[in-house]
Design an enzyme around this catalytic site. Sequence first.
Site, short mmCIF file in Angstrom:
data_model
loop_
_atom_site.label_atom_id
_atom_site.label_comp_id
_atom_site.label_asym_id
_atom_site.label_seq_id
_atom_site.Cartn_x
_atom_site.Cartn_y
_atom_site.Cartn_z
N CYS A 51 0.82 -1.22 0.00
CA CYS A 51 0.00 0.00 0.00
C CYS A 51 0.85 1.27 0.00
O CYS A 51 0.35 2.35 -0.29
CB CYS A 51 -0.94 0.00 1.21
SG CYS A 51 -1.90 -1.50 1.33
N HIS A 96 -3.58 6.83 2.58
CA HIS A 96 -4.00 5.52 2.08
C HIS A 96 -5.32 5.16 2.76
O HIS A 96 -5.47 5.34 3.97
CB HIS A 96 -2.92 4.49 2.39
CG HIS A 96 -3.36 3.08 2.19
ND1 HIS A 96 -4.02 2.68 1.05
CD2 HIS A 96 -3.27 1.98 2.98
CE1 HIS A 96 -4.31 1.40 1.14
NE2 HIS A 96 -3.87 0.95 2.31
N ASN A 99 -10.31 -0.86 0.29
CA ASN A 99 -8.86 -0.67 0.28
C ASN A 99 -8.31 -1.13 -1.07
O ASN A 99 -8.37 -2.31 -1.39
CB ASN A 99 -8.26 -1.49 1.43
CG ASN A 99 -6.74 -1.39 1.51
OD1 ASN A 99 -6.09 -0.93 0.58
ND2 ASN A 99 -6.19 -1.84 2.62
C1 LIG Z 1 -9.94 -5.99 9.94
C2 LIG Z 1 -10.56 -4.98 10.89
C3 LIG Z 1 -11.70 -4.25 10.17
C4 LIG Z 1 -11.15 -5.75 12.05
O1 LIG Z 1 -11.72 -4.84 12.98
P1 LIG Z 1 -11.48 -5.05 14.54
O2 LIG Z 1 -12.25 -4.05 15.24
O3 LIG Z 1 -9.99 -5.05 14.73
O4 LIG Z 1 -12.13 -6.47 14.79
P2 LIG Z 1 -11.46 -7.81 15.34
O5 LIG Z 1 -10.47 -8.34 14.33
O6 LIG Z 1 -10.95 -7.52 16.72
O7 LIG Z 1 -12.69 -8.77 15.40
C5 LIG Z 1 -13.77 -8.53 16.26
C6 LIG Z 1 -14.81 -9.62 16.05
O8 LIG Z 1 -15.47 -9.44 14.80
C7 LIG Z 1 -15.44 -10.66 14.06
N1 LIG Z 1 -15.39 -10.34 12.62
C8 LIG Z 1 -14.29 -10.24 11.82
N2 LIG Z 1 -14.68 -9.92 10.58
C9 LIG Z 1 -16.02 -9.83 10.59
C10 LIG Z 1 -16.99 -9.51 9.61
N3 LIG Z 1 -16.65 -9.23 8.35
N4 LIG Z 1 -18.28 -9.47 9.98
C11 LIG Z 1 -18.67 -9.76 11.23
N5 LIG Z 1 -17.80 -10.05 12.21
C12 LIG Z 1 -16.49 -10.09 11.89
C13 LIG Z 1 -14.22 -11.39 14.54
O9 LIG Z 1 -14.35 -12.77 14.31
C14 LIG Z 1 -14.22 -11.04 16.00
O10 LIG Z 1 -15.12 -11.88 16.65
P3 LIG Z 1 -14.79 -12.46 18.13
O11 LIG Z 1 -14.65 -11.26 19.01
O12 LIG Z 1 -15.98 -13.31 18.41
O13 LIG Z 1 -13.52 -13.22 17.96
C15 LIG Z 1 -9.51 -3.96 11.39
O14 LIG Z 1 -8.65 -4.56 12.32
C16 LIG Z 1 -8.70 -3.39 10.25
O15 LIG Z 1 -9.19 -2.66 9.40
N6 LIG Z 1 -7.39 -3.67 10.25
C17 LIG Z 1 -6.49 -3.28 9.18
C18 LIG Z 1 -6.87 -3.97 7.93
C19 LIG Z 1 -5.74 -4.23 7.01
O16 LIG Z 1 -4.88 -5.03 7.27
N7 LIG Z 1 -5.73 -3.54 5.88
C20 LIG Z 1 -4.74 -3.75 4.90
C21 LIG Z 1 -3.47 -3.06 5.23
S1 LIG Z 1 -3.34 -1.46 4.71
#
Ligand SMILES: CC(C)(COP(=O)(O)OP(=O)(O)OC[C@H]1O[C@@H](n2cnc3c(N)ncnc32)[C@H](O)[C@@H]1OP(=O)(O)O)[C@@H](O)C(=O)NCCC(=O)NCCS
Length: 337
Positions: free
Chosen positions: A123, A264, A294
């Site tokens: 990215c 980004h 993204n």
């Molecule tokens: C991926 C992302 C949206 C997840 O959000 P978060 O608030 O960190 O959520 P978590 O990963 O802690 O997951 C929370 C819960 O939601 C659940 N969950 C994950 N994806 C889900 C979805 N699409 N729909 C519903 N629930 C979901 C998980 O299983 C977890 O459940 P649990 O608590 O029972 O284990 C966030 O971390 C993010 O945007 N990270 C960066 C993404 C990335 O790598 N981008 C590319 C690089 S630039």
Amino acid sequence: MPKDTENGPSTSRAVVTGCGSFAPLKLLTNDDLAKMVDTSDEWITTRTGIKVRHITTESETTAFLATEAGKRALEYAGVDAKELDLIIVATITPEMPFPSTACFVQEALGAKNAWVFDLAAACSGFVYALHIVQQFMENGRVNKALVIGAETLTKITNWQDRSSCILFGDGAGAVVLERRTDGSRGIMYSTLGADGEYWEALNCQAHGSRHPAPRPLEDPEKVFMQIKGREVYQQAVRRIVDSVTDCLNRCNLTLDDVKMVVSHQMNARIIESAAKRLGLPDEKVFVNISQYGNTSAASVPIAFDECVRTGRIQKGDVFIFVAFGAGVTWGANVIEF
Ligand SMILES: CC(C)(COP(=O)(O)OP(=O)(O)OC[C@H]1O[C@@H](n2cnc3c(N)ncnc32)[C@H](O)[C@@H]1OP(=O)(O)O)[C@@H](O)C(=O)NCCC(=O)NCCS
């Protein structure tokens, strides 16, 4: 500390003179995704800010998207493809392992006088590429360049993994840069960094030398992108804040001098959290992730193109590009348009 390079004493500058972008027509909404995995529009919108993303059909490839964005940027700048000395395509979803996607773009544009290559910094690729062009223009070796960020991440998306498949979209954005000696400041400063210790936070392992294409993978999921979202989230906020702060300090600027920070687009909450820490008012942070998801290296130039076309960034404005991605890598550029 990030490595950085200040503008040297040279009066030769890399000036952005055109921009363009392209996204495939096919759309995938949150409701569409809710039919594919256990998720909901409400969860995706609250956690990421994404509502819809553009996705390629089978026949639409990275070089196709890149060429379309490149054409638009050349038209905006009034530059003929044959005038280009250099084309860089920032991508982690190339047309094929080799030749480079940039070779396909060169051929499609008819840019016969350009030397060309791909740059893989995920990215952060577009921001990295601008720093490279800055060097070649300041030392007088390149006069006109086309930098494109282009990705087809949905082709390596695991559509059964709800934690990653909701995040990504396809698209391309491009800028034309011209070497100027007329007092334009152009790219004023760039700061770049990387930390390979965190390579596992975001990766796609198939078809490289570690897992060559014809052999069966011990884990079939390695053909897809894999992410540790929470780890990426925390690092991203810190690196964005540090990169923008570095830019302001090194250029002796305050937020009042900056018209817009074009980040980004990885997650609206990450951008908001970084903006809050920086004390950036809402009108100086551009967010269009709701419409694209993204798009990795393409997201900064797509966002910039939208800023220019809607008048949010105008000639003479100073703005900052900032990115964070797999590697992990990060970087920022301060630019006068
Ligand atoms: C991926 C992302 C949206 C997840 O959000 P978060 O608030 O960190 O959520 P978590 O990963 O802690 O997951 C929370 C819960 O939601 C659940 N969950 C994950 N994806 C889900 C979805 N699409 N729909 C519903 N629930 C979901 C998980 O299983 C977890 O459940 P649990 O608590 O029972 O284990 C966030 O971390 C993010 O945007 N990270 C960066 C993404 C990335 O790598 N981008 C590319 C690089 S630039």
